[in-house]
Design a protein around this motif. Structure first.
Motif, PDB file in Angstrom:
ATOM      1  N   PHE A  82       1.011  -1.223   0.387  1.00 34.63           N
ATOM      2  CA  PHE A  82       0.035  -0.002  -0.089  1.00 34.63           C
ATOM      3  C   PHE A  82       0.784   1.244  -0.238  1.00 34.63           C
ATOM      4  O   PHE A  82       1.876   1.390   0.622  1.00 34.63           O
ATOM      5  N   SER A  83       0.098   2.293  -1.374  1.00 36.74           N
ATOM      6  CA  SER A  83       0.855   3.355  -0.374  1.00 36.74           C
ATOM      7  C   SER A  83       0.300   4.604   0.501  1.00 36.74           C
ATOM      8  O   SER A  83      -0.669   4.063   1.108  1.00 36.74           O
ATOM      9  N   LEU A  84       1.392   5.706   0.929  1.00 39.73           N
ATOM     10  CA  LEU A  84       1.002   6.351   2.333  1.00 39.73           C
ATOM     11  C   LEU A  84      -0.570   6.371   1.962  1.00 39.73           C
ATOM     12  O   LEU A  84      -1.529   5.908   2.905  1.00 39.73           O
ATOM     13  N   PRO A  85      -1.146   7.502   1.784  1.00 41.07           N
ATOM     14  CA  PRO A  85      -2.681   7.264   1.036  1.00 41.07           C
ATOM     15  C   PRO A  85      -3.715   6.254   1.441  1.00 41.07           C
ATOM     16  O   PRO A  85      -4.512   6.339   2.375  1.00 41.07           O
ATOM     17  N   ASN A  86      -3.473   5.085   1.219  1.00 41.83           N
ATOM     18  CA  ASN A  86      -3.839   4.026   0.910  1.00 41.83           C
ATOM     19  C   ASN A  86      -3.619   3.740   2.329  1.00 41.83           C
ATOM     20  O   ASN A  86      -4.685   2.744   3.000  1.00 41.83           O
ATOM     21  N   LEU A  87      -2.783   3.838   2.672  1.00 37.35           N
ATOM     22  CA  LEU A  87      -2.846   3.057   4.659  1.00 37.35           C
ATOM     23  C   LEU A  87      -3.332   4.152   5.114  1.00 37.35           C
ATOM     24  O   LEU A  87      -3.927   3.326   6.335  1.00 37.35           O
ATOM     25  N   PRO A 103       3.397   0.049  12.194  1.00 39.15           N
ATOM     26  CA  PRO A 103       4.378  -0.616  11.403  1.00 39.15           C
ATOM     27  C   PRO A 103       4.656   0.202   9.795  1.00 39.15           C
ATOM     28  O   PRO A 103       5.724   0.277   9.259  1.00 39.15           O
ATOM     29  N   LEU A 104       3.247   0.126   9.058  1.00 37.22           N
ATOM     30  CA  LEU A 104       4.098   0.000   7.847  1.00 37.22           C
ATOM     31  C   LEU A 104       3.759   1.752   7.607  1.00 37.22           C
ATOM     32  O   LEU A 104       4.394   2.115   6.714  1.00 37.22           O
ATOM     33  N   ARG A 105       2.784   1.849   8.145  1.00 38.74           N
ATOM     34  CA  ARG A 105       2.583   3.799   7.949  1.00 38.74           C
ATOM     35  C   ARG A 105       4.269   4.589   8.567  1.00 38.74           C
ATOM     36  O   ARG A 105       5.003   5.209   8.096  1.00 38.74           O
ATOM     37  N   GLU A 106       4.901   3.703   9.503  1.00 35.21           N
ATOM     38  CA  GLU A 106       6.801   4.276   9.817  1.00 35.21           C
ATOM     39  C   GLU A 106       7.188   4.071   9.349  1.00 35.21           C
ATOM     40  O   GLU A 106       8.209   4.722   8.548  1.00 35.21           O
ATOM     41  N   ALA A 107       6.826   2.391   8.510  1.00 39.08           N
ATOM     42  CA  ALA A 107       7.601   2.713   7.205  1.00 39.08           C
ATOM     43  C   ALA A 107       7.743   4.012   6.323  1.00 39.08           C
ATOM     44  O   ALA A 107       8.636   3.417   5.301  1.00 39.08           O
TER      45      ALA A 107
END
Length: 349
Positions: A82-87, A103-107
């Protein structure tokens, strides 16, 4: 990992025959329609659809699908590419998802810093070491986008095995860029693993990744990892060209011009050659310039031939000089001014 355009004479028999009954290993995989149908029925898509159902429908289906109870490792795999907007959107579904996707948002933050260090953006100095460190931190948090970027840095450093390992992780999580890069890596390996290459390029192509579609078309065109199939190759060239891939535009033009894979159609050939030229393909600029010259459109011919010459097509310079001698001084100046002010249309590559 350089891309090639039309296969060279030394690589194939320059289209002496058209293909014929094919036993194509690609057909063992799902076709794009079936893959799309599966995607529409996947859990992540079902969640998006659920948000738009009526309250009554949602109440009827709640006891069947409690997506808030998804384990974090499953949630992370679903959202790995996912890209940041989708996350950010997915994180609003419920508290469990907000916590599980942290964790993915931190990534995404590490990915952003990695790109800054790699390209010298945002007021920071270029540092491949710091870029790699940031990308690896993002990859460790499950982002396939960071895995691919880390793999690219490893590849550029000459540490290809480490790069391929990251491509493979991203590919297995469904990232089309990772699948494409993994396929190309297999083609460039010593010795090449062409069957695995075609498998991964096909998966990325079905997912709509235009660079993979172009590379897959080249494999079908040359008969690498699969039987030669010019009609299938032409179809994949066309899909990549429609998606904005410039090399594919040029090859589509050649397919129509030579009647290889498509029925010969000079109008379509000219259309795609001009599109490739307008997107900056120097060979297309040269050939389109020659076409304009043959039609007596001297000023336009000079513009395209000048652009091709600046791009390294030395033969274009000679033809341009011949035409310039036939133009008046104001027309020469006008044509060269148009070339100076020319800008390529945006493209995938």
């Amino acid at each position: 990992m350089n891309d090639r355009t039309w296969p060279h004479r030394s690589e194939t028999s320059h289209f002496s025959t058209l293909p014929f009954p094919i036993k194509n290993p690609i057909r063992k995989h799902q076709n794009p329609t079936k893959n799309h149908e599966k995607h529409e029925n996947s859990p992540s898509t079902a969640i998006c659809l659920r948000q738009f159902r009526s309250p009554a429908t949602s109440r009827r289906s709640d006891h069947h699908r409690d997506f808030a109870a998804l384990p974090n490792d499953v949630l992370t795999k679903i959202a790995a590419n996912f890209s940041l907007p989708n996350l950010q959107t997915a994180s609003l579904v419920c508290k469990a998802w907000r916590d599980g996707l942290r964790p993915l948002r931190e990534a995404m933050l590490f990915l952003r810093w990695g790109k800054r260090f790699k390209h010298g953006r945002g007021g920071v100095k270029v540092s491949m070491e710091k870029a790699l460190d940031s990308f690896l931190k993002g990859a460790a948090r499950g982002s396939t986008l960071a895995m691919v970027d880390a793999g690219l840095v490893y590849w550029e450093m000459g540490r290809k095995e480490e790069g391929v390992a990251l491509y493979r992780r991203a590919a297995e999580l469904g990232d089309p860029a990772g699948q494409c890069n993994l396929g190309i890596s297999y083609l460039q390996a010593e010795p090449p693993n062409v069957k695995e290459a075609v498998k991964w390029l096909y998966q990325a192509s079905v997912g709509g990744y235009v660079r993979a579609q172009y590379q897959l078309a080249l494999c079908l065109h040359r008969g690498i990892g699969t039987d030669q199939n010019l009609s299938e190759a032409a179809r994949w060239y066309l899909r990549a060209a429609v998606g904005g891939y410039v090399r594919a535009m040029y090859n589509v033009s050649l397919c129509y011009s030579l009647g290889k894979g498509f029925i010969q159609n000079h109008r379509q050939s000219r259309k795609w050659m001009k599109l490739a030229a307008d997107h900056g393909h120097r060979k297309a600029q040269f050939e389109h310039g020659l076409t304009l010259f043959s039609e007596g459109q001297m000023m336009k011919a000079v513009v395209y031939l000048e652009l091709a010459g600046r791009g390294g097509e030395t033969a274009a310079v000679h033809v341009k000089n011949v035409i310039l001698q036939q133009l008046s001084p104001p027309s020469r100046e006008r044509a060269l001014t148009l070339a100076d002010n020319w800008r390529a249309l945006p493209s995938t590559r």
